[in-house]
Design a protein around this motif. Sequence first.
Motif, PDB file in Angstrom:
ATOM      1  N   GLY A 136      27.504  31.787  39.112  1.00 50.58           N
ATOM      2  CA  GLY A 136      26.909  33.101  39.264  1.00 50.58           C
ATOM      3  C   GLY A 136      27.796  34.201  38.704  1.00 50.58           C
ATOM      4  N   ASN A 137      27.289  35.414  38.723  1.00 49.68           N
ATOM      5  CA  ASN A 137      28.048  36.555  38.220  1.00 49.68           C
ATOM      6  C   ASN A 137      28.948  37.146  39.311  1.00 49.68           C
ATOM      7  N   ALA A 138      30.024  37.800  38.910  1.00 51.42           N
ATOM      8  CA  ALA A 138      30.952  38.434  39.854  1.00 51.42           C
ATOM      9  C   ALA A 138      30.815  39.953  39.747  1.00 51.42           C
ATOM     10  N   ALA A 139      30.726  40.608  40.922  1.00 57.84           N
ATOM     11  CA  ALA A 139      30.600  42.072  40.958  1.00 57.84           C
ATOM     12  C   ALA A 139      31.884  42.690  41.508  1.00 57.84           C
ATOM     13  N   PHE A 140      32.313  43.795  40.889  1.00 60.98           N
ATOM     14  CA  PHE A 140      33.533  44.488  41.311  1.00 60.98           C
ATOM     15  C   PHE A 140      33.212  45.965  41.530  1.00 60.98           C
ATOM     16  N   ASN A 141      33.663  46.491  42.675  1.00 64.07           N
ATOM     17  CA  ASN A 141      33.419  47.902  43.013  1.00 64.07           C
ATOM     18  C   ASN A 141      34.587  48.776  42.568  1.00 64.07           C
ATOM     19  N   PHE A 142      34.262  49.983  42.098  1.00 65.94           N
ATOM     20  CA  PHE A 142      35.273  50.970  41.700  1.00 65.94           C
ATOM     21  C   PHE A 142      34.836  52.346  42.183  1.00 65.94           C
ATOM     22  N   ASP A 143      35.777  53.288  42.194  1.00 66.56           N
ATOM     23  CA  ASP A 143      35.427  54.665  42.546  1.00 66.56           C
ATOM     24  C   ASP A 143      34.594  55.324  41.461  1.00 66.56           C
ATOM     25  N   LYS A 144      34.767  54.874  40.233  1.00 68.58           N
ATOM     26  CA  LYS A 144      34.026  55.436  39.115  1.00 68.58           C
ATOM     27  C   LYS A 144      33.906  54.391  38.015  1.00 68.58           C
ATOM     28  N   VAL A 145      32.752  54.338  37.380  1.00 64.94           N
ATOM     29  CA  VAL A 145      32.517  53.400  36.286  1.00 64.94           C
ATOM     30  C   VAL A 145      32.146  54.189  35.039  1.00 64.94           C
ATOM     31  N   PHE A 146      32.876  53.957  33.950  1.00 57.79           N
ATOM     32  CA  PHE A 146      32.561  54.539  32.645  1.00 57.79           C
ATOM     33  C   PHE A 146      32.079  53.425  31.728  1.00 57.79           C
ATOM     34  N   ASP A 147      30.830  53.509  31.288  1.00 57.22           N
ATOM     35  CA  ASP A 147      30.310  52.431  30.439  1.00 57.22           C
ATOM     36  C   ASP A 147      30.760  52.626  28.994  1.00 57.22           C
TER      37      ASP A 147
END
Length: 362
Positions: free
Chosen positions: A207-218
């Motif tokens: 499966g895929n792994a999800a990671f949380n951050f305070d801010k995401v810049f694509d």
Amino acid sequence: TLNEEKAILTDKLTTSEGTRATQEFQIKSFETELNVLRTEKVKSEKQHQEEFNELNQKYNVVNKELMETKTSLTLISDKKDSLDTQLAAFTANQGASQQEQMEKICKLSVENETLKKQLGTASEHAVQLLEAEKKIKELEDKIYSREAERRKLHNLVQELRGNVRVAVRVRPLLGNEPNEEKDEFGAVKCDKHASFVTLQRSDPKKGNAAFNFDKVFDDTTTNKDVFDDVSDLIQSALDGYQVCIFSYGQTGSGKTHTMQGSLDNEEMRGIIPRAVEQILQTSEKMKNDGWNYTIKTSFLEIYNESVNDLFAASSTRDSSQKYTIRHTKSGVQIDGLNEELLSNYDQLEGLLARAQRNKSIA
């Protein structure tokens, strides 16, 4: 089991999103209040500046009149002394007629009355001068009070957003990389409106792994977008708070592009040149509020667990020199580093080029 772990992670993610939503609401409330305060501060500063200019103009006029009066008083005083001498001479002069003496005494009396009136005018000017100085002091106190309130609210917002924040920036696929990936997005998927990224594993069973951050810049984020998110920290530094912004990642991940960028291209400028520009511009504006800044810069690298001063020429650098890192009440200090005085933005390109030449190359 995998489903149970997934359920647990889903619950944690839901809780985290709820907490984040609450914090974002608080932040927006404080930011709204801060914006209102900023608007009032600008309006108040404009009004105070107009009153200050008007009072300063009156002050200069009164001061000029006072100086002229002082000069006149000196002349009158000299004249009075001369008249007193003449009066004494007339009184002692037995040959002069009584009528002549009376005429000159009357003239002296008139001049003395004129002197008294001018002394009264000078006293009134002195009172006006003191009142103008008092009003100027009151306006300055109001400006300092508003500035202290703005600083408090601004840095309260920063604390609510987190004293330590971790953001992730995903760079776009470059060169031949798009042809080597099965998916147009590569192994990483993210949404700049969310706070997590998804890492696609090579083994679909895991499966895929999800990671949380305070801010995401694509991968569509520009350097300006990144700086807009951290620019409030630059103001915190000017307010006297310790601030540190750094990038971390493997070779080729875009650290130098994000932090330094290109000074020749406005859109490509990174955090460092934009931060220096903001510091110089804001410090210049704050001179009107009575603040004076001296800005110094140093440039170092940590290479193979050693601190290298990048403002020291590599040809003359002493490899045996050790720099002492000290933690003080005012922040982290590194003894022995070269410091350069920074007074305008044009100096920055030369300083960055100088540091770049002295960087270690693996």
